[in-house]
Scaffold this motif. Structure first.
Motif, mmCIF file in Angstrom:
data_model
loop_
_atom_site.group_PDB
_atom_site.id
_atom_site.type_symbol
_atom_site.label_atom_id
_atom_site.label_comp_id
_atom_site.label_asym_id
_atom_site.label_seq_id
_atom_site.Cartn_x
_atom_site.Cartn_y
_atom_site.Cartn_z
ATOM 1 N N VAL A 186 0.840 -1.208 0.000
ATOM 2 C CA VAL A 186 0.000 0.000 0.000
ATOM 3 C C VAL A 186 0.873 1.256 0.000
ATOM 4 O O VAL A 186 0.590 2.229 -0.707
ATOM 5 C CB VAL A 186 -0.948 -0.007 1.227
ATOM 6 N N PHE A 187 1.967 1.234 0.783
ATOM 7 C CA PHE A 187 2.820 2.420 0.939
ATOM 8 C C PHE A 187 3.651 2.711 -0.319
ATOM 9 O O PHE A 187 4.076 3.836 -0.526
ATOM 10 C CB PHE A 187 3.760 2.252 2.143
ATOM 11 N N ASN A 188 3.883 1.686 -1.146
ATOM 12 C CA ASN A 188 4.706 1.872 -2.343
ATOM 13 C C ASN A 188 3.875 1.920 -3.622
ATOM 14 O O ASN A 188 4.418 1.919 -4.724
ATOM 15 C CB ASN A 188 5.747 0.747 -2.456
ATOM 16 N N ASN A 189 2.532 1.934 -3.459
ATOM 17 C CA ASN A 189 1.663 1.909 -4.637
ATOM 18 C C ASN A 189 0.491 2.880 -4.497
ATOM 19 O O ASN A 189 -0.638 2.547 -4.835
ATOM 20 C CB ASN A 189 1.154 0.480 -4.885
ATOM 21 N N ASN A 190 0.780 4.057 -3.939
ATOM 22 C CA ASN A 190 -0.214 5.137 -3.865
ATOM 23 C C ASN A 190 -1.488 4.757 -3.110
ATOM 24 O O ASN A 190 -2.596 5.155 -3.477
ATOM 25 C CB ASN A 190 -0.582 5.620 -5.266
ATOM 26 N N GLY A 191 -1.324 3.951 -2.048
ATOM 27 C CA GLY A 191 -2.460 3.635 -1.189
ATOM 28 C C GLY A 191 -3.302 2.460 -1.641
ATOM 29 O O GLY A 191 -4.352 2.190 -1.060
ATOM 30 N N VAL A 192 -2.855 1.724 -2.677
ATOM 31 C CA VAL A 192 -3.628 0.594 -3.216
ATOM 32 C C VAL A 192 -2.744 -0.651 -3.261
ATOM 33 O O VAL A 192 -1.548 -0.564 -3.537
ATOM 34 C CB VAL A 192 -4.137 0.896 -4.648
ATOM 35 N N SER A 193 -3.350 -1.827 -2.999
ATOM 36 C CA SER A 193 -2.612 -3.084 -3.114
ATOM 37 C C SER A 193 -3.555 -4.186 -3.552
ATOM 38 O O SER A 193 -4.691 -4.263 -3.096
ATOM 39 C CB SER A 193 -1.952 -3.458 -1.784
ATOM 40 N N PHE A 194 -3.053 -5.033 -4.482
ATOM 41 C CA PHE A 194 -3.838 -6.163 -4.977
ATOM 42 C C PHE A 194 -3.321 -7.459 -4.349
ATOM 43 O O PHE A 194 -2.259 -7.493 -3.746
ATOM 44 C CB PHE A 194 -3.724 -6.257 -6.502
ATOM 45 N N SER A 195 -4.089 -8.523 -4.547
ATOM 46 C CA SER A 195 -3.643 -9.826 -4.046
ATOM 47 C C SER A 195 -2.391 -10.266 -4.794
ATOM 48 O O SER A 195 -2.345 -10.185 -6.026
ATOM 49 C CB SER A 195 -4.742 -10.875 -4.234
ATOM 50 N N PRO A 196 -1.383 -10.745 -4.088
ATOM 51 C CA PRO A 196 -0.152 -11.215 -4.750
ATOM 52 C C PRO A 196 -0.452 -12.356 -5.712
ATOM 53 O O PRO A 196 -1.259 -13.235 -5.410
ATOM 54 C CB PRO A 196 0.711 -11.688 -3.580
ATOM 55 N N ARG A 197 0.206 -12.333 -6.879
ATOM 56 C CA ARG A 197 -0.031 -13.362 -7.894
ATOM 57 C C ARG A 197 1.276 -13.996 -8.352
ATOM 58 O O ARG A 197 2.179 -13.313 -8.802
ATOM 59 C CB ARG A 197 -0.760 -12.763 -9.101
ATOM 60 N N VAL A 198 1.329 -15.325 -8.227
ATOM 61 C CA VAL A 198 2.495 -16.101 -8.663
ATOM 62 C C VAL A 198 2.341 -16.520 -10.125
ATOM 63 O O VAL A 198 3.309 -16.540 -10.879
ATOM 64 C CB VAL A 198 2.685 -17.337 -7.760
#
Length: 668
Positions: free
Chosen positions: A451-463
């Motif tokens: 969230v802190f490195n992506n302008n307040g947004v984060s998605f589910s991690p994808r392998v």
């Protein structure tokens, strides 16, 4: 006339001839009916299955991590083997199958050492290549008449039989990508074995990997049983399962494997876990552990490693939780980065029985410096500013608690947060704010820090990047990611700036890399066992590394139970984090923005380091050669002494051997 007929048929010789003719007629009729039945067999149809295989798993750069192959068995019937050619048969089979002769002989006897009778399996789970070799051997054995007919039918016998048994899973790179890759087991359907995924990616994507359809050949068959290929013969092409193409780069993954192995030994840790995720879209380009295993050769001591701890191990994270409390308070305008708090010189009694302490005592600190100095007293006071359920709800919005990260590598454990009622108590609020009394998984924290490195947004991690069929058609799965938007873009950037300052001159100083934007937060937490905290620790560092060209990565490191001498995160997790950044720079994932003079200096230092490593290797080689020379000289000296001792011994009296008689052959 009638009298004459009676006389003729009453003649015994005539009666005999009539009976013989009747019998011949009956035999002829039976033979015709048999031939007609054989002819009708051609009218009957036969269906052969062309078995489809499970899909493969492929790395970002195209290396096969897992694949399925058809497996075969080779057997023969003891009744039809010529006993005089048994040894010849076994020697040839050993050569063609690469199975030792002694091992084959053991398979011919039972537990009591008695020869087996009937069908004997000489080789099981053999691959297609070996099966082809053994089929060639089969024809050669028939030519040499190793097998012969036995019983009533002198033209029938069973020779060497090669049978398709099922499919088996191969992992060419052995422990690469374990434990997140998972493993497989075989199940049986009408005597045919197929593969089913257990744990990790193999299980998570089971419905795609095993989405297959067997091919069919259906048509009329001849008397022997072979299908007659005509216009009416039906063909159905097999469809293998979908293959998975990962976001993971095997080169970077293996480099980080080496880093974790090295630090596990150096720190005396139980396990080290790390992951690198592209910040803008949450694609995992590396995720690994120091505790890996070969999916086809799992040892008893490795059973605890089968479940990937990145998703199944919930732990009290310690101070890595402080930035979330700080971010939520900023977002609700409860504080500003420069808001000053009294930190009581590192000791604060909340109650007569509960004391909060800081490792670095300070009289007062700003909100920003509470993160940089990692003050428990300061972050506790910030947590007390929240009203009602705001603090708990805010942590849930960061994906903590019972919410799962949504990462696609299998089962996830749930985190834990105090109930609404319990979290109203100041003690519980304080401990939660600095990472005790709350549990989270590695995957949850990695996603939350993004969230802190992506302008307040984060998605589910994808392998997994995409799936593809045999024809190379790509299919991107629906991006149903649990999106996190816990704070505003402005708040996220303030926290990001604070985390960068923490690396500049706070607890994360060892992660600083010239020419890159690096930020993060350390966490050191005692482990509770038997209802009390003991001197065993989890240390972690979550953060990010960015360059001026727009490459942004979120990185996490967790060290489980390092030795006490390295129990602070700044001594254990941060050096691992730094080593990963250096590896990413070497492999061009990150490009430091430094001038040419500095680049030349770094190149010289790197070259010097490589030269020193080569020199050390050469010194070791020379040292080894010297040891071998000394050992050889000692051996020669020892042999000479033995020869001298033998020569010094008195010779035994010699009795001449009588000459052989003339009629006896001279053997010498």
């Amino acid at each position: 006339m009638n009298i004459k007929k009676r006389e003729i048929f009453s003649n015994p010789r005539v009666k005999f001839i009539v009976i013989i003719m009747a019998l011949l007629t009956a035999i002829l009729l039976i033979r015709v009916s048999i031939l007609s039945l054989n002819g009708n067999r051609e009218i009957k149809t036969k269906t052969i299955k062309d078995r489809a295989l499970r899909g493969s798993i492929i790395s970002d750069e195209g290396y096969t991590i897992a694949r399925s192959i058809k497996s075969y068995s080779a057997s023969f019937h003891t009744k039809y083997l010529d006993p005089n050619k048994k040894e010849f048969f076994l020697k040839l089979f050993s050569i063609y199958s690469n199975i030792p002769l002694n091992e084959l002989k053991k398979r011919l006897v039972d537990k009591n050492g008695k020869p087996k009778e009937g069908w004997v399996v000489l080789a099981d789970n053999i691959d297609a290549k070996t099966a082809i070799y053994l089929k060639e051997l089969k024809y050669k054995l028939n030519r040499f008449k190793v097998f012969k007919a036995s019983g009533v039918n002198k033209n029938f016998y069973y020779g060497l039989t090669i049978t398709e048994k099922g499919e088996s899973r191969e992992y060419p790179l052995k422990e690469a990508l374990s434990p997140i890759l998972g493993y497989t087991r075989s199940k049986e359907d009408n005597g045919y074995k197929y593969i089913v995924g257990f744990n990790g990616i193999e299980k998570f994507y089971e419905k795609y990997l095993n989405k297959k359809k067997d091919g069919l050949i259906s048509g009329k068959r001849d008397a022997i049983g072979y299908i007659i290929h005509t216009k009416s013969t039906k063909y159905s092409k097999k469809e293998n399962g979908y293959s998975l193409v990962l976001n993971i780069n095997l080169g970077l993954q293996k480099t980080i494997d080496y880093i974790l192995d090295n630090y596990k030994q150096k720190l005396g840790a139980k396990e080290v876990i790390a992951a690198v995720m592209r910040s803008k879209d949450s694609k995992i380009i590396a995720i690994t552990s120091s505790n890996r295993y070969d999916p086809l050769n799992i040892k008893p001591e490795e059973i605890a490693n089968l479940q990937p701890k990145a998703t199944t191990y919930a732990y009290e994270p310690g101070s890595v939780l402080k930035p979330f409390t700080y971010a939520l308070a900023l977002d609700k305008d409860l504080i500003a980065p420069n808001t000053i708090f009294n930190t009581y010189n590192g000791k604060f009694w909340l109650t007569s029985r509960f004391k909060i302490t800081d490792d670095e005592p300070e009289a007062s600190l700003s909100a920003e410096n509470i993160i940089i100095k990692s003050s428990n007293i300061g972050i506790s006071q910030i947590s007390w500013l929240f009203k009602g359920d705001d603090f708990r709800n805010g942590l849930l919005k960061f994906g903590l608690g019972s919410k799962k990260s949504g990462i696609d590598i299998g089962r996830e454990a749930k985190g834990q947060i105090y109930s609404v009622k319990k979290l109203r108590a100041k003690v519980n609020k304080a401990t939660t704010a600095y990472g005790y009394g709350i549990k989270a998984t590695f995957a949850q924290l990695l996603k939350a820090y993004n969230v802190f490195n992506n302008n307040g947004v984060s998605f589910s991690p994808r392998v997994v990047n995409y799936i593809k069929d045999e024809n190379g058609h790509k299919f991107y799965l629906k991006k149903d990611y649990t999106v996190l938007r816990p704070i505003s873009k402005d708040t996220a950037n303030i926290v990001k700036d604070t985390l960068i300052k923490n690396v500049e001159y706070g607890t994360g100083r060892l992660a600083k890399t010239e020419g890159l934007e690096v930020g993060g937060k350390t966490g050191t937490a005692m482990i509770a066992k038997g209802g009390r905290y003991i001197r065993e620790y989890h240390t972690s560092f979550y953060g990010f590394a960015n360059d001026a060209q727009g490459n942004r990565y979120t990185i996490g490191v967790l060290v489980i139970e390092p030795k006490y001498e390295s129990h602070f995160a700044s001594q254990s997790a941060v050096p691992v984090f730094k080593a990963i950044i250096d590896a990413m720079v070497e492999q061009d994932y990150l490009k430091p923005n430094i001038n040419q003079a500095k680049q030349a200096q770094i190149a010289r230092e790197k070259a010097l380091k490589e030269t020193q490593i080569k020199q050390k290797r050469q010194e070791k080689v020379l040292e080894l050669k010297e040891k071998l020379r000394i050992q050889r000289e000692q051996l020669i000296k020892h042999q000479r002494e033995r020869i001298k001792r033998r020569k010094s011994k008195p010779k035994p009296k010699h009795h001449p051997t009588p000459k052989p008689a003339m009629n006896e052959p001279d053997l010498f």
